[in-house]
Design a protein around this motif. Sequence first.
Motif, short mmCIF file in Angstrom:
data_model
loop_
_atom_site.label_atom_id
_atom_site.label_comp_id
_atom_site.label_asym_id
_atom_site.label_seq_id
_atom_site.Cartn_x
_atom_site.Cartn_y
_atom_site.Cartn_z
N LEU A 418 3.44 3.08 -5.10
CA LEU A 418 2.62 2.38 -4.11
C LEU A 418 1.19 2.91 -4.08
O LEU A 418 0.32 2.33 -3.46
CB LEU A 418 3.21 2.57 -2.71
CG LEU A 418 4.56 1.92 -2.43
CD1 LEU A 418 5.07 2.34 -1.06
CD2 LEU A 418 4.47 0.40 -2.50
N THR A 419 0.98 4.03 -4.76
CA THR A 419 -0.28 4.74 -4.59
C THR A 419 -1.50 3.93 -5.02
O THR A 419 -1.57 3.45 -6.14
CB THR A 419 -0.28 6.05 -5.38
OG1 THR A 419 0.87 6.76 -5.02
CG2 THR A 419 -1.52 6.86 -5.08
N ALA A 420 -2.41 3.78 -4.12
CA ALA A 420 -3.71 3.24 -4.49
C ALA A 420 -4.64 4.44 -4.67
O ALA A 420 -4.19 5.57 -4.80
CB ALA A 420 -4.22 2.34 -3.38
N ARG A 422 -6.65 5.68 -2.52
CA ARG A 422 -6.78 6.49 -1.32
C ARG A 422 -5.41 6.95 -0.85
O ARG A 422 -4.41 6.28 -1.11
CB ARG A 422 -7.48 5.68 -0.23
CG ARG A 422 -8.98 5.68 -0.49
CD ARG A 422 -9.69 4.85 0.50
NE ARG A 422 -9.74 3.47 0.06
CZ ARG A 422 -10.82 2.72 0.14
NH1 ARG A 422 -11.92 3.20 0.63
NH2 ARG A 422 -10.79 1.47 -0.27
N PRO A 423 -5.36 8.06 -0.13
CA PRO A 423 -4.07 8.53 0.36
C PRO A 423 -3.48 7.55 1.38
O PRO A 423 -4.21 6.81 2.04
CB PRO A 423 -4.40 9.87 1.02
CG PRO A 423 -5.84 9.77 1.37
CD PRO A 423 -6.47 8.91 0.33
#
Lengths: 426, 426
Positions: A418-420, A422-423
Amino acid sequence: MVGGGFAGIAAARALRHADVDVVLVDRRNHHIFQPLLYQVATAVLSPAEIAAPIRQLEAKQRNLNVLLAEVTDVDIASRSIEASFPGVGDRKIAYDYLVVATGMRPSYFGHDEFAQHAPGLKSLSDAETIRGKILAAFELAEATEDDGERARQMTFVLVGAGPSGVELAASLAQMVRGTLRGNFRRIDPARASIVLLDAGKRVLPTFAESLSRRVTRRLTKLGVKVLTGAKVETVDAQGVVAGGSRIPSATVLWTAGVAASPIPKMLGTNTDRAGRALVDPFLKVVDAPGVFVVGDAASVMQDKHPVPGVAQAAIQEGQYVGRLIAKELKGRKVKRPFRYFDKGNMAVVGKNYAVLERGWLRTSGFLTWLVWAFVHILALPQLQNRLRVQRQWLWSYFTGQRSSRLIPEPPREADPDLTAERPLVP
Amino acid sequence: MVGGGFAGIAAARALRHADVDVVLVDRRNHHIFQPLLYQVATAVLSPAEIAAPIRQLEAKQRNLNVLLAEVTDVDIASRSIEASFPGVGDRKIAYDYLVVATGMRPSYFGHDEFAQHAPGLKSLSDAETIRGKILAAFELAEATEDDGERARQMTFVLVGAGPSGVELAASLAQMVRGTLRGNFRRIDPARASIVLLDAGKRVLPTFAESLSRRVTRRLTKLGVKVLTGAKVETVDAQGVVAGGSRIPSATVLWTAGVAASPIPKMLGTNTDRAGRALVDPFLKVVDAPGVFVVGDAASVMQDKHPVPGVAQAAIQEGQYVGRLIAKELKGRKVKRPFRYFDKGNMAVVGKNYAVLERGWLRTSGFLTWLVWAFVHILALPQLQNRLRVQRQWLWSYFTGQRSSRLIPEPPREADPDLTAERPLVP
């Protein structure tokens, strides 16, 4: 008014009937009842129980305006301060009178590199940091397979045997022997080692020697190792070096020193070694018209002794200056300098034991402890805090439980799918 | 057992008389009573009041070992998990049975860039972040000189009109009209605008339509603007764009979506769109011997409907699996699949109003609210939490005050004269 601690609030209140606009600037939205901060650090109380929103405390004082901002500069010549409003920007605020009541912060006597290993105890976030460190140490001791590391995690070193250090040590000793009992499977929290260090000759140096001796005995009985005459040479990630020998410890807490915030220095007046402003007998700053310093930020001499940095002195100083300003505004001149009235000095050493010194009177033991509890409940701001603290104490007294055993949660690890950029949570 | 939420605790307890070593791994040291998390976010309750240390909750269960660690991998083939102990290192833990109860976290439907502007509400630190944002918005509105910025600070947008969104919106509405009254000098908090957005057709979509209508009416009466059928297109530092138009807002809160933690995916089984593991009617993971998933992390179908992600379902699933394992260990085979028994679904809309749906029964209003309060007090873990929450509610009900109006303090700025290379407080 700069600062919403005991002194700042007292000064603002003393001006409630004056025909004047009072502005109270604080970087926090809440007033803290400092004398019980150590109980937040040892999980007895929740932060909100010893804090009160400054706005709510003073909601009824219609001539008072509370601003959440940090003072970044003082311009004596133009009679204005520069305040930084987080998220809004900087603004100049003009004053006719300025009361600086900015208190103290932990100080490491020039060894600021100690700070990251040995947190001090002056704010709610300090207290929560300490609480998390203490609780996490037992978790790590339970988790590790290494005997040396386990011993290091179960060693707590408190630097500074003034009232804060003594109160913290005693409260911690009762936590490991009572509250945590039966909670672990591999370690026995009661075997934790609690060391109270001080470079001076005795604990509670501001009290009489006989009381120091009694407190040392009491601490020893609670399982605290008291080491006086031990100067701390180094604090690092592995522990402390004091009096020439190393004590491996994962939790070093610092109550040895405090220094004033940077603001008194901005007044262009003389400050003492701890950064406190030297004031005249009217608590005025010489050469800075309309500027007063009160509370811990001021260095006040009386009968050749410094007025101690305790809550009652801060309140009396704040009240004095508030009344002085109110009188001056009415065109009257105040002739009587500030005089500190010492109602007595107390320190608590765990359950059922406190010491009290007032003039020639020196008492210790259970009754003194009852007096301590009673006085502190009454002194809390807001009725609700009084009721809450009282109930927490009763509960914890009879059950041994502590209500706020929270270790801050680690940030969420982002799901790799799911990581974009930004955290997941900022 | 991985996870110390409702499901994990229920599973561990169901094994208390079994001849087995139970290990409960959680990345937090505390269990959270999720249904009241929104009250921490709106300053009614303190974090510790809805939390309990997992160790203390289960101190008497001698066959249980609680570990503070984060599970980083699951190896189905060797029947072991990899756990990371903060500050200690990684360790493999072998299992005979593995119960995954890792719950959900906020999810932004692929728009993870929303996260930094619109925090979700699943943990105590989420709740404290939201509380700080809400309280700081009023401070900024009071401080700013710009009319547009003041309006933006006083606009609160809640995305998602499920129970969390509705409860937050109502609680916030009562805070701005009651608690904050008289606390500010330049703004009137009661004029804050609270907008509840949802892409769907109605609020509380899991409830009957008649209840949705009643809740919408109630929210409107409290001053909440309900916008359904409004899909959120963008969330950025300036506010949200929804249904084609921009709403400038400094405080956007996200209760629209949740997704499972990464752990169910590590089981190598099928997951649904929200990352929940698909399990068989016995809550087992197909092709992973000895592995169960319970609580929100599991996607359980019953009569062609999904079992809802609510506390009572999590508790029932945890208990079921705990008992199933206990029976299997005694050599008995469990033939009856898991069956969710719906005790009823509730949501609260501010003071004095709640809705309840149970089978054909639909009630709303003051009596339902009393039932809601009663049920939630009883469901809290630990007697002390029950007493504390009850007293906070009574206090806040009769005074309108909220007990935890704390904005986290900004870090201390180092004194330029004292600054070493490292910051004063880490």
